[in-house]
Motif scaffolding. Structure first.
Motif, mmCIF file in Angstrom:
data_model
loop_
_atom_site.group_PDB
_atom_site.id
_atom_site.type_symbol
_atom_site.label_atom_id
_atom_site.label_comp_id
_atom_site.label_asym_id
_atom_site.label_seq_id
_atom_site.Cartn_x
_atom_site.Cartn_y
_atom_site.Cartn_z
ATOM 1 N N TYR A 4 9.323 39.663 43.013
ATOM 2 C CA TYR A 4 9.904 39.950 41.706
ATOM 3 C C TYR A 4 9.453 38.901 40.701
ATOM 4 O O TYR A 4 9.239 39.175 39.527
ATOM 5 C CB TYR A 4 11.429 39.949 41.829
ATOM 6 C CG TYR A 4 12.166 40.434 40.614
ATOM 7 C CD1 TYR A 4 12.386 41.788 40.409
ATOM 8 C CD2 TYR A 4 12.674 39.526 39.673
ATOM 9 C CE1 TYR A 4 13.078 42.236 39.284
ATOM 10 C CE2 TYR A 4 13.370 39.966 38.561
ATOM 11 C CZ TYR A 4 13.565 41.321 38.376
ATOM 12 O OH TYR A 4 14.249 41.772 37.268
ATOM 13 N N TYR A 5 9.306 37.664 41.206
ATOM 14 C CA TYR A 5 8.771 36.548 40.411
ATOM 15 C C TYR A 5 7.980 35.654 41.339
ATOM 16 O O TYR A 5 8.330 35.487 42.511
ATOM 17 C CB TYR A 5 9.899 35.737 39.765
ATOM 18 C CG TYR A 5 9.407 34.445 39.149
ATOM 19 C CD1 TYR A 5 8.857 34.417 37.879
ATOM 20 C CD2 TYR A 5 9.463 33.248 39.873
ATOM 21 C CE1 TYR A 5 8.366 33.236 37.335
ATOM 22 C CE2 TYR A 5 8.990 32.068 39.333
ATOM 23 C CZ TYR A 5 8.440 32.070 38.066
ATOM 24 O OH TYR A 5 7.956 30.907 37.536
ATOM 25 N N ASP A 7 5.342 31.883 41.239
ATOM 26 C CA ASP A 7 4.498 30.867 40.627
ATOM 27 C C ASP A 7 3.859 30.051 41.739
ATOM 28 O O ASP A 7 3.839 30.484 42.890
ATOM 29 C CB ASP A 7 5.286 30.001 39.624
ATOM 30 C CG ASP A 7 6.447 29.239 40.256
ATOM 31 O OD1 ASP A 7 6.341 28.845 41.444
ATOM 32 O OD2 ASP A 7 7.459 29.015 39.568
ATOM 33 N N GLU A 232 16.831 38.849 37.712
ATOM 34 C CA GLU A 232 16.176 38.747 36.404
ATOM 35 C C GLU A 232 16.518 37.424 35.731
ATOM 36 O O GLU A 232 15.641 36.746 35.169
ATOM 37 C CB GLU A 232 16.603 39.918 35.521
ATOM 38 C CG GLU A 232 15.939 39.934 34.152
ATOM 39 C CD GLU A 232 16.352 41.120 33.313
ATOM 40 O OE1 GLU A 232 15.903 41.198 32.147
ATOM 41 O OE2 GLU A 232 17.131 41.968 33.805
ATOM 42 N N ALA A 235 14.659 34.638 37.537
ATOM 43 C CA ALA A 235 13.239 34.640 37.182
ATOM 44 C C ALA A 235 13.026 34.033 35.796
ATOM 45 O O ALA A 235 12.095 33.239 35.580
ATOM 46 C CB ALA A 235 12.694 36.063 37.230
ATOM 47 N N GLU A 236 13.899 34.373 34.878
ATOM 48 C CA GLU A 236 13.792 33.812 33.528
ATOM 49 C C GLU A 236 14.002 32.302 33.565
ATOM 50 O O GLU A 236 13.304 31.546 32.880
ATOM 51 C CB GLU A 236 14.811 34.476 32.611
ATOM 52 C CG GLU A 236 14.733 33.990 31.170
ATOM 53 C CD GLU A 236 15.712 34.726 30.268
ATOM 54 O OE1 GLU A 236 15.954 34.226 29.145
ATOM 55 O OE2 GLU A 236 16.239 35.779 30.677
ATOM 56 N N GLN A 239 10.960 30.412 34.864
ATOM 57 C CA GLN A 239 9.825 30.399 33.941
ATOM 58 C C GLN A 239 9.970 29.340 32.857
ATOM 59 O O GLN A 239 9.001 29.020 32.164
ATOM 60 C CB GLN A 239 9.683 31.772 33.271
ATOM 61 C CG GLN A 239 9.275 32.877 34.209
ATOM 62 C CD GLN A 239 9.171 34.201 33.484
ATOM 63 O OE1 GLN A 239 8.316 34.399 32.623
ATOM 64 N NE2 GLN A 239 10.058 35.119 33.827
#
Length: 252
Positions: A4-5, A7, A232, A235-236, A239
């Motif tokens: 979903y996310y 890095d 969500e 994930a935000e 980031q």
């Protein structure tokens, strides 16, 4: 399976951990998690049956937050694990919904392990000393209730082992998730049981605190969250680069 996310150090998956964790085929150094306790009527607060057994297939070391009621009610589900110790997170505030009980200002984090203890990573964080003790020669403890315990010679370097009661401010109004843990309580647990560069897994990611704490401490992390609004939000959060005071409990 697509994250979903993702890095360089973190992966976050959306879905039920009982379905996703086996499909990832990971072997983690440590699980750090705060599962649903099943003690409220909230929709997300549902205990996923069998998850401790599944967790035992991917790691030999786990920190699990929970209430004493939760651990006692679910004790049979931890049959694959041995209990090492408990750490108390002391909050600066707490809940006082019941007028016939003490105001609850703490939470438990229990460390579970599998296999020989010597094969389990355990490196207690050290904190500055406030006492005047000095190093001394090897000796043997004669405390009655502990029996005879050998003490090795040591040199006073101005630090002491971190205590098992750790006071950290809760996230309070800045919380993304209603049971969000501050970075300041997660950081020492991760440093204790996961070597630098190792992999931390959180099968109940919530706001992403464990993933963020792992990343900040130089570890890799994999998270799983069943509810998309929290995935969500996590994930935000992941980031957004920001400066933190780990023992202050939040973003600067």
């Amino acid at each position: 399976m697509k994250p979903y996310y993702e890095d360089d150090t973190v992966q976050l998956y959306l879905g039920d951990m009982r379905e996703i964790l086996p499909s990832l085929a990971v072997q983690a150094d440590l699980i750090v998690t705060d599962p649903p306790y099943a003690e409220t009527s909230l929709a997300w607060d549902r205990w996923p049956d069998g998850w401790p057994t599944l967790a035992a297939t991917v790691t030999r070391s786990m920190w699990c937050f929970g209430s004493m009621r939760m651990f006692l009610d679910r004790r049979d589900e931890f049959a694959d694990w041995k209990l090492s110790q408990d750490v108390i997170w002391e909050k600066h505030n707490g809940t006082g919904f019941a007028k016939d009980r003490f105001r609850r200002v703490h939470e438990h984090a229990l460390h579970w392990y599998r296999g020989p203890w010597r094969n389990t990573s355990h490196d207690v964080p050290r904190v500055p000393s406030t006492g005047g003790h000095q190093g001394g020669p090897a000796s043997r403890s004669t405390i009655a209730h502990t029996g005879t315990i050998a003490r090795q010679q040591w040199t006073d370097d101005g630090t002491r082992l971190m205590r098992s009661v750790i006071k950290v401010r809760s996230t309070h109004h800045a919380a993304i998730h209603p049971t969000e843990k501050p970075l300041g309580i997660l950081d020492p647990l991760i440093r204790y049981a996961c070597p630098e560069g190792g992999l931390v897994v959180d099968p109940f990611t919530g706001s992403g605190s464990t993933l963020e704490a792992a990343r900040l401490s130089g570890r890799r992390a994999v998270g799983i969250e069943a509810h998309e609004p929290y995935a969500e939000a996590a994930a935000e959060r992941l980031q957004q680069p920001y400066l933190v005071d780990l023992f202050g409990g939040g973003a600067a």
